[in-house]
Design a protein around this motif. Structure first.
Motif, PDB file in Angstrom:
ATOM      1  N   GLY A   1       0.819  -1.234  -0.007  1.00  0.00           N
ATOM      2  CA  GLY A   1       0.106   0.059   0.083  1.00  0.00           C
ATOM      3  C   GLY A   1       0.941   1.345  -0.172  1.00  0.00           C
ATOM      4  N   ALA A   2       1.935   1.304   0.692  1.00  0.00           N
ATOM      5  CA  ALA A   2       3.075   2.416   0.881  1.00  0.00           C
ATOM      6  C   ALA A   2       3.574   2.667  -0.628  1.00  0.00           C
ATOM      7  N   VAL A   3       3.981   1.655  -1.353  1.00  0.00           N
ATOM      8  CA  VAL A   3       4.473   1.657  -2.634  1.00  0.00           C
ATOM      9  C   VAL A   3       3.320   2.350  -3.627  1.00  0.00           C
ATOM     10  N   ARG A   4       2.214   1.978  -3.418  1.00  0.00           N
ATOM     11  CA  ARG A   4       1.020   2.684  -4.348  1.00  0.00           C
ATOM     12  C   ARG A   4       0.981   3.983  -3.810  1.00  0.00           C
ATOM     13  N   ALA A   5       0.827   4.175  -2.488  1.00  0.00           N
ATOM     14  CA  ALA A   5       0.545   5.454  -2.019  1.00  0.00           C
ATOM     15  C   ALA A   5       1.744   6.585  -2.395  1.00  0.00           C
TER      16      ALA A   5
ATOM     17  N   VAL B   1      -6.453  16.261   7.114  1.00  0.00           N
ATOM     18  CA  VAL B   1      -6.460  15.358   8.203  1.00  0.00           C
ATOM     19  C   VAL B   1      -5.428  14.399   7.929  1.00  0.00           C
ATOM     20  N   GLY B   2      -4.488  14.201   8.981  1.00  0.00           N
ATOM     21  CA  GLY B   2      -3.237  13.059   9.049  1.00  0.00           C
ATOM     22  C   GLY B   2      -4.111  11.800   9.110  1.00  0.00           C
ATOM     23  N   HIS B   3      -4.007  10.589   8.134  1.00  0.00           N
ATOM     24  CA  HIS B   3      -4.799   9.592   8.418  1.00  0.00           C
ATOM     25  C   HIS B   3      -3.858   8.532   9.300  1.00  0.00           C
ATOM     26  N   CYS B   4      -4.600   8.097  10.083  1.00  0.00           N
ATOM     27  CA  CYS B   4      -3.974   7.047  10.998  1.00  0.00           C
ATOM     28  C   CYS B   4      -4.521   5.733  10.607  1.00  0.00           C
TER      29      CYS B   4
ATOM     30  N   ILE C   1      -7.907  -2.319  -0.517  1.00  0.00           N
ATOM     31  CA  ILE C   1      -8.085  -1.075  -0.573  1.00  0.00           C
ATOM     32  C   ILE C   1      -8.025  -0.328  -1.986  1.00  0.00           C
ATOM     33  N   THR C   2      -8.906   0.603  -2.288  1.00  0.00           N
ATOM     34  CA  THR C   2      -8.907   1.191  -3.669  1.00  0.00           C
ATOM     35  C   THR C   2      -7.683   2.007  -4.049  1.00  0.00           C
ATOM     36  N   GLU C   3      -7.386   2.632  -5.175  1.00  0.00           N
ATOM     37  CA  GLU C   3      -6.647   3.456  -5.701  1.00  0.00           C
ATOM     38  C   GLU C   3      -6.801   4.938  -4.919  1.00  0.00           C
ATOM     39  N   GLU C   4      -7.984   5.102  -5.056  1.00  0.00           N
ATOM     40  CA  GLU C   4      -8.379   6.288  -4.432  1.00  0.00           C
ATOM     41  C   GLU C   4      -8.102   6.624  -3.133  1.00  0.00           C
TER      42      GLU C   4
ATOM     43  N   GLY D   1      -3.625   8.197   1.433  1.00  0.00           N
ATOM     44  CA  GLY D   1      -2.874   7.624   2.589  1.00  0.00           C
ATOM     45  C   GLY D   1      -3.657   6.537   3.443  1.00  0.00           C
ATOM     46  N   ILE D   2      -4.707   5.996   2.733  1.00  0.00           N
ATOM     47  CA  ILE D   2      -5.625   5.092   3.382  1.00  0.00           C
ATOM     48  C   ILE D   2      -4.884   3.619   2.980  1.00  0.00           C
ATOM     49  N   ILE D   3      -4.022   2.857   3.762  1.00  0.00           N
ATOM     50  CA  ILE D   3      -3.536   1.478   3.330  1.00  0.00           C
ATOM     51  C   ILE D   3      -4.155   0.217   4.199  1.00  0.00           C
ATOM     52  N   TYR D   4      -4.982   0.574   4.947  1.00  0.00           N
ATOM     53  CA  TYR D   4      -5.608  -0.406   5.711  1.00  0.00           C
ATOM     54  C   TYR D   4      -7.273  -0.026   5.820  1.00  0.00           C
ATOM     55  N   PRO D   5      -8.071  -1.164   5.904  1.00  0.00           N
ATOM     56  CA  PRO D   5      -9.493  -0.649   6.065  1.00  0.00           C
ATOM     57  C   PRO D   5      -9.851  -0.269   7.483  1.00  0.00           C
ATOM     58  N   SER D   6     -10.742   0.463   7.719  1.00  0.00           N
ATOM     59  CA  SER D   6     -11.161   0.728   9.100  1.00  0.00           C
ATOM     60  C   SER D   6     -11.865  -0.520   9.720  1.00  0.00           C
ATOM     61  N   ILE D   7     -11.658  -0.576  11.066  1.00  0.00           N
ATOM     62  CA  ILE D   7     -12.301  -1.778  11.814  1.00  0.00           C
ATOM     63  C   ILE D   7     -13.523  -1.714  11.579  1.00  0.00           C
ATOM     64  N   SER D   8     -14.249  -0.849  11.142  1.00  0.00           N
ATOM     65  CA  SER D   8     -15.940  -1.119  11.020  1.00  0.00           C
ATOM     66  C   SER D   8     -16.181  -2.224   9.718  1.00  0.00           C
ATOM     67  N   ARG D   9     -15.124  -2.081   8.944  1.00  0.00           N
ATOM     68  CA  ARG D   9     -15.301  -3.248   7.664  1.00  0.00           C
ATOM     69  C   ARG D   9     -14.636  -4.516   8.124  1.00  0.00           C
TER      70      ARG D   9
END
Ligand SMILES: NC(=O)c1ccc[n+]([C@@H]2O[C@H](COP(=O)([O-])OP(=O)(O)OC[C@H]3O[C@@H](n4cnc5c(N)ncnc54)[C@H](O)[C@@H]3O)[C@@H](O)[C@H]2O)c1
Ligand SMILES: O=C(O)C[C@H](O)C(=O)O
Ligand SMILES: [Mg+2]
Length: 626
Positions: A326-330, A505-508, A548-551, A556-564
């Motif tokens: 994910g970090a490479v894609r980001a 927003v800095g995404h965690c 995780i989608t390209e968008e 900076g989102i490389i993992y899903p949210s726990i809600s998923r």
């Protein structure tokens, strides 16, 4: 007529109970007031096993003696240290007082422990309702029943213990495990999570109190993977503890001896494995939070013969690979650029080495899967442990870390030497990724993060993966404030997104093995594979990476949210089933035998997985006489 006979039966049961209780009261009052043999007359009970522990009239909890535990079929259903009545009272009072002290961990909420207790009591009273509440509020309550609060719960478990949950096999039970395993009331068990408590999160040796982590992991198996809660079994193997505080603590619930080691230790684990696989041949055993010293050895010992995996070594590796891709894609680069990434890893324990091995193999595969590719991939990693940069000059380097020890000539050219500090390594290497599995809170200091400013990457990735919260190598605030918004941040424990003050927003992200282990377990179960193969683990990691989608990735989102988590778990499980079929390992599950499984297309595999996931709904109950 039927009604009348029912009433008769009911009243005779009531009478019998009343009689027993009166007898018990007489016995206890006589033993208090007289010293005649009359006072020791036993109380007749008509139940055994968990029924006795769940009956508030007869339950003595941890005070049951060993002979009583054998007589009543409860050996193994309680921690092994027999407590006196006085100790039980002291333990309860100490715990009650502790509630007045604020919790020091958890998502900055002083009431996390109180919330855990309330949830735990519900878990003990009504499982369906408990899982409904957990699943519907997974974002809010997973940090309570799982990381980080579960760490605090483990630290205080001797005080928090009320009702038994799971099984305890101790060094005192050697030779007994094969029969003890039948004390567990369920005829079918799908998932066991076992720990020996030797390395609980980043909190070290917590001895028997580590059972909390097995319970927390299985909560996610139910909530995320839909494993039936009646078919999960948390297990603690108590081989002693080397935690000096616990050895001295009069209220500690485990064996107060130093840990068994060497052959003696292996014999206990072997006996446990044989016992559980004899009673439940199809069970899957997840090893959790074993110290590195044993994590790899036990994995190698069992992985080709039993349905088992080690979550810290293999689950973590898969989650890290998904995040690294994910970090490479980001960075706007294709995934195939992964073998060009320079990666600094702080921590060379079970988790760090697991990640390094998997990342190296993934790079080698992308480079053509040759010996040369595998060898050249090695040079993308710099590993720093408690003694600094690991090089070939290090004496007694751990055999698992040896393949990653840097060649002296190589690092001299980079201006580094054996034992160089993390800051020096980051300054000289200018890595794309800085990943922490050191259990060392604050290790990514200002100096280290400042050094990362010179990374050759357009968007460096920072993964402080250690748990719980206070062991994180840095906080997102520290990372974003020093490095600016153009980074990728992923931590093992949950943090809130950071307001960067400019409308951004800095995404965690949360880089936690919870995104993989439930799907690995469910997929293995439903495929009926006899082992958990490397290919199945790789398929799970790739599935998570592709989720995780390209968008999202560009944000900076490389993992899903726990809600998923339930949805991603279903996908991971389907990927694992598919791989098991392709590798010809799938032996099938219930009516879906291996031939039927092979006929399924991708959509049908997903449907098969979904249809076999338990949901918390009340079933209709019908009474039937024994
Ligand atoms: N996020 C996740 O999914 C995940 C998964 C597994 C483990 N973990 C976390 O990873 C951490 C480590 O787990 P482990 O099983 O590998 O533990 P471990 O005790 O086996 O290894 C810790 C390693 O860190 C090194 N270390 C200690 N102090 C250091 C320092 N100052 N600088 C650099 N390295 C240092 C040690 O030398 C050792 O190599 C724990 O906090 C655990 O909770 C997280
Ligand atoms: O338990 C977790 O949250 C992740 C991992 O298994 C760990 O040991 O830290
Ligand atoms: Mg773990």
């Amino acid at each position: 007529m039927a009604n009348f006979s029912n009433q008769m039966r009911l009243s005779s049961t009531l009478l019998r109970r009343l009689h027993q209780r009166v007898a018990a009261a007489v016995n206890s009052s006589s033993s208090r007031n007289f010293t005649t043999t009359e006072g020791h007359r036993p109380t007749i009970v008509h139940k055994r096993s968990l029924d006795i522990l769940h009956d508030p009239w007869f339950n003595k909890g941890t005070a049951f003696s060993f002979t009583e535990r054998d007589r009543l079929h409860i050996r193994g259903l309680l921690p092994p240290n027999v407590m006196s009545f006085e100790q039980q009272i002291a333990r309860f009072m100490a715990d009650l007082k502790r509630l007045e002290v604020q919790a020091r961990d958890g998502p900055s909420d002083p009431y996390v422990l109180a919330k855990w207790r309330i949830l735990n009591r519900l878990h003990d009273r009504n499982e369906t309702l408990y899982y409904k509440v957990l699943m519907e509020n997974i974002e809010e309550y997973s940090p309570i029943v799982y990381t980080p609060t579960v760490g605090l719960v483990c630290q205080k478990y001797s005080g928090l213990f009320r009702r038994p949950r799971g099984m305890y096999f101790s060094a005192e039970d050697r030779g007994e495990m094969m029969s003890m395993v039948y004390n567990w009331p369920a005829d079918q068990v799908d998932m066991i999570v076992v720990t020996d408590g030797s390395r609980i999160l980043g909190l070290g040796d917590l001895g028997i109190q580590g059972i909390g982590i097995a319970i927390g992991k299985l909560d996610l198996y139910v909530a995320a993977a839909g494993i039936n809660p009646q078919r999960v079994l948390p297990v603690m193997i108590d081989v002693g503890t080397d935690n000096e505080n616990l050895l001295k603590d009069p209220l500690y619930l485990g064996l107060q001896d130093h840990r068994l080691d060497g052959e003696e230790y292996i014999e206990v684990i072997d006996e446990f494995m044989e016992a559980v696989f004899t009673r439940w041949p199809h069970v899957i055993v997840q090893f959790e939070d074993f110290q590195s010293k044993w994590a790899f050895k036990l994995l190698q010992r069992y992985r080709n013969n039993y349905r088992m995996f080690n979550d810290d070594v293999q689950g973590t590796a898969g989650v890290a690979i998904a995040g690294l891709l994910g970090a490479v894609r980001a960075q706007g680069r294709p995934m195939i650029d992964f073998p060009k990434m320079k990666i600094v890893v702080a921590g060379a324990g079970s988790a760090g080495i697991g990640v390094l091995n998997a990342a190296r193999k993934t790079m080698a595969r992308m480079l053509g899967n040759t010996e040369i590719a595998f060898e050249s991939a090695r040079s993308q990693f710099w590993v720093v442990d408690a003694k600094g940069l690991i090089t070939e000059a290090r004496e007694n380097v751990d055999p698992d870390a040896r393949p990653f020890a840097r060649k002296i000539k190589e690092i001299e050219r980079q201006g580094l030497s054996e034992g160089a500090t993390l800051a020096e390594v980051v300054r000289e290497v200018k890595p794309d990724v800085l990943l922490g599995l050191s259990a060392c809170g604050g290790l990514f200091s200002k100096e280290v993060l400042e050094a990362l400013k010179h990374s050759t990457s357009t968007r460096p990735a920072i993964f402080p993966m250690s748990n719980p919260t206070r062991n994180a190598e840095c906080t997102p605030e520290e990372a974003f404030s020093i490095l600016g918004e153009n980074i990728i941040f992923a931590s093992g424990s949950p943090f809130k997104d950071v307001d960067l003050g400019n409308g951004h927003v800095g995404h965690c992200n949360q880089a936690n093995n919870m995104f993989l282990f439930p799907g690995i377990g469910l997929g293995t179960l439903l495929s009926g594979s006899r082992i958990v193969s490397d290919g199945m683990l790789q398929a799970a990691a790739e599935c998570l990476a592709a989720y995780i989608t390209e968008e999202e990735v560009l944000k900076g989102i490389i993992y899903p949210s726990i809600s998923r988590i339930r949805d991603i778990t279903k996908e991971v499980a389907a990927a694992v089933v598919k791989e098991a079929i392709e590798e010809d390992l799938a032996e099938g599950y219930r009516e879906m035998d291996s031939r039927e499984l092979r006929k399924l297309d991708e959509a049908q595999i997903s449907e098969f997985v979904e249809n076999n996931m338990w949901s918390p709904d009340y079933p209709t109950l019908v009474y039937k006489k024994d």
